[in-house]
Design a protein around this motif. Structure first.
Motif, PDB file in Angstrom:
ATOM      1  N   TYR A  67      -9.717  -1.671   3.229  1.00 12.86           N
ATOM      2  CA  TYR A  67      -8.676  -0.785   3.764  1.00 12.86           C
ATOM      3  C   TYR A  67      -9.327   0.092   4.824  1.00 12.86           C
ATOM      4  O   TYR A  67     -10.324   0.770   4.561  1.00 12.86           O
ATOM      5  CB  TYR A  67      -8.079   0.088   2.662  1.00 12.86           C
ATOM      6  N   ASP A 117     -11.945  -3.698  -1.184  1.00 16.97           N
ATOM      7  CA  ASP A 117     -11.071  -4.076  -2.285  1.00 16.97           C
ATOM      8  C   ASP A 117     -11.628  -5.259  -3.073  1.00 16.97           C
ATOM      9  O   ASP A 117     -12.445  -6.042  -2.576  1.00 16.97           O
ATOM     10  CB  ASP A 117      -9.693  -4.449  -1.727  1.00 16.97           C
ATOM     11  N   GLN A 154      -8.747  11.669  -0.480  1.00 19.32           N
ATOM     12  CA  GLN A 154      -8.150  10.974  -1.613  1.00 19.32           C
ATOM     13  C   GLN A 154      -8.991   9.774  -2.027  1.00 19.32           C
ATOM     14  O   GLN A 154      -9.161   9.493  -3.215  1.00 19.32           O
ATOM     15  CB  GLN A 154      -6.728  10.522  -1.262  1.00 19.32           C
ATOM     16  N   PHE A 155      -9.525   9.055  -1.066  1.00 18.05           N
ATOM     17  CA  PHE A 155     -10.365   7.909  -1.393  1.00 18.05           C
ATOM     18  C   PHE A 155     -11.717   8.333  -1.939  1.00 18.05           C
ATOM     19  O   PHE A 155     -12.320   7.622  -2.747  1.00 18.05           O
ATOM     20  CB  PHE A 155     -10.550   7.014  -0.166  1.00 18.05           C
ATOM     21  N   PHE A 165       0.834  -1.201   0.000  1.00 20.99           N
ATOM     22  CA  PHE A 165       0.000   0.000   0.000  1.00 20.99           C
ATOM     23  C   PHE A 165       0.870   1.253   0.000  1.00 20.99           C
ATOM     24  O   PHE A 165       0.569   2.218  -0.705  1.00 20.99           O
ATOM     25  CB  PHE A 165      -0.926   0.006   1.216  1.00 20.99           C
ATOM     26  N   ARG A 171       1.407   9.692  -4.124  1.00 18.12           N
ATOM     27  CA  ARG A 171       0.567  10.855  -3.801  1.00 18.12           C
ATOM     28  C   ARG A 171       1.249  11.863  -2.883  1.00 18.12           C
ATOM     29  O   ARG A 171       0.628  12.825  -2.440  1.00 18.12           O
ATOM     30  CB  ARG A 171      -0.734  10.377  -3.138  1.00 18.12           C
ATOM     31  N   ALA A 218      -7.996   5.361  -6.668  1.00 18.51           N
ATOM     32  CA  ALA A 218      -6.951   4.609  -7.377  1.00 18.51           C
ATOM     33  C   ALA A 218      -5.905   5.538  -7.943  1.00 18.51           C
ATOM     34  O   ALA A 218      -4.926   5.094  -8.492  1.00 18.51           O
ATOM     35  CB  ALA A 218      -7.573   3.783  -8.486  1.00 18.51           C
ATOM     36  N   ARG A 272       2.546   1.490  -3.608  1.00 19.24           N
ATOM     37  CA  ARG A 272       1.661   1.594  -4.753  1.00 19.24           C
ATOM     38  C   ARG A 272       0.634   2.717  -4.628  1.00 19.24           C
ATOM     39  O   ARG A 272       0.179   3.247  -5.645  1.00 19.24           O
ATOM     40  CB  ARG A 272       0.928   0.261  -4.964  1.00 19.24           C
ATOM     41  N   TRP A 273       0.240   3.079  -3.397  1.00 15.11           N
ATOM     42  CA  TRP A 273      -0.828   4.075  -3.238  1.00 15.11           C
ATOM     43  C   TRP A 273      -0.334   5.368  -2.614  1.00 15.11           C
ATOM     44  O   TRP A 273      -0.584   6.446  -3.136  1.00 15.11           O
ATOM     45  CB  TRP A 273      -1.968   3.499  -2.394  1.00 15.11           C
ATOM     46  N   LEU A 279      -7.232  -2.065  -6.690  1.00 14.14           N
ATOM     47  CA  LEU A 279      -6.875  -0.726  -6.220  1.00 14.14           C
ATOM     48  C   LEU A 279      -5.404  -0.447  -6.474  1.00 14.14           C
ATOM     49  O   LEU A 279      -5.033   0.626  -6.967  1.00 14.14           O
ATOM     50  CB  LEU A 279      -7.173  -0.585  -4.726  1.00 14.14           C
ATOM     51  N   LEU A 280      -4.539  -1.419  -6.172  1.00 13.90           N
ATOM     52  CA  LEU A 280      -3.105  -1.193  -6.251  1.00 13.90           C
ATOM     53  C   LEU A 280      -2.569  -1.200  -7.676  1.00 13.90           C
ATOM     54  O   LEU A 280      -1.478  -0.689  -7.922  1.00 13.90           O
ATOM     55  CB  LEU A 280      -2.360  -2.228  -5.401  1.00 13.90           C
TER      56      LEU A 280
END
Length: 306
Positions: free
Chosen positions: A277, A173, A300-301, A114, A122, A306, A117-118, A253-254
């Motif tokens: 998550y 997810d 962000q979510f 996470f 950002r 994504a 990748r996420w 998601l990832l």
């Protein structure tokens, strides 16, 4: 002894802080030996500290047994007060240590996958939104405790039951078979044309998306000569699929950036529901910088998960 006659009233210099720390550790762990290991002293030293405290307040705090100690009524009443006090000390000291000038530092704990990748992609967006806050990232596939102050915020992947925390679902997810388009996999009939990429789940659970569970959901039998490429880390499995090493059952998601750009394709289904998550913060925590970071993550979510 009346309150006015108490040997510890009227002056903080008389507070037996070492004895109180020894008591809190022994009470929390239920053992003088474990408390000694935690504090780096001998069990005899812990025993002497506790007996000194009991002598000072003229009240037994433990009932002693051969391999354990049990709190008395007085000890049971004292423990939560001390834990709250030590937690407050720890938070104040940690805040002071992590503050540089007018800049606050907030520590986020999450899995390596996470984080890589996420969250890391950002960070520039975060700096634009909150220029006065620095993030400290603690990537670990273990469990970083928010309740004990190891991190300020945690993103946990699981079922959502995390006692002692404020818990908020961020995203439910799904997992899907994905691969590089140059592999040329066309439809579910191509399941045996490339290696199946898998990774180890750190905590075994019936809900974990695996190729075995996926094949049952899809109603297909994996060929007997199916080749598997197995990784201990989810991030490495994702990178292998992006590099065209096989078909991966991966978090949508990832890998959404690659699916959107076409560098990965979802050649066949079905998708599988997976864990969620969750955003974890400490119950009763009041810190403006932590609230600001938590709010940014939620946004962000909501805007672009994504």
């Amino acid at each position: 002894m009346s309150e006015s006659e108490s040997p510890i009233s009227g002056s903080r210099r008389r507070l037996p802080l070492s004895a109180l720390r020894a008591f809190e550790s022994a009470a929390r762990l239920g053992s003088f030996r474990k408390a000694a290991e935690e504090l780096g002293v001998t069990p005899t030293a812990i025993s002497h500290q506790v007996r000194g405290l009991e002598s000072l307040i003229e009240t037994p705090l433990f009932t002693r047994h051969v391999r354990r100690v049990v709190l008395t009524e007085a000890g049971t009443g004292l423990l939560p007060v001390l834990r709250q006090g030590f937690d407050a000390f720890e938070e104040a000291l940690r805040s002071a240590a992590l503050r540089r000038g007018n800049r606050a530092v907030v520590t986020i704990g999450a899995t390596s996958a996470f984080m890589a990748r996420w969250l890391v992609p950002r960070l520039a967006l975060f700096r634009q939104a909150e220029p006065s806050i620095d993030l400290q990232l603690a990537a670990s596939n273990g469990v970083a405790s928010v309740a004990h102050g190891e991190v300020d915020i945690a993103i946990r992947y699981g079922g959502g039951v995390y006692p002692g925390h404020e818990v908020e679902l961020l995203w439910s997810d799904t997992f899907a078979p994905v691969c590089h388009p140059l592999l040329g996999v066309r439809g579910i009939a191509g399941i045996g044309e490339a290696a199946l990429v898998a990774f180890s789940w750190k905590r075994p659970a019936p809900q974990n998306p695996t190729w075995e569970r996926w094949s049952k959901k899809a109603g297909v039998r994996l060929p007997a000569d199916t080749r598997f490429l197995h990784f201990s880390d989810e991030t490495h499995a994702i990178q292998a699929v992006i590099a065209g090493q096989g078909i991966g059952l991966l978090s949508t998601l990832l890998v959404e950036p690659e699916l959107s750009s076409g560098s990965l394709v979802e050649s066949f289904g079905p998708r599988m529901d997976a864990h969620g998550y969750y955003l974890l913060t400490r119950q009763g925590q009041a810190r403006a910088a932590v609230d600001a970071v938590a709010t940014w993550i939620r946004q962000q979510f909501l805007v672009d998960p994504a």
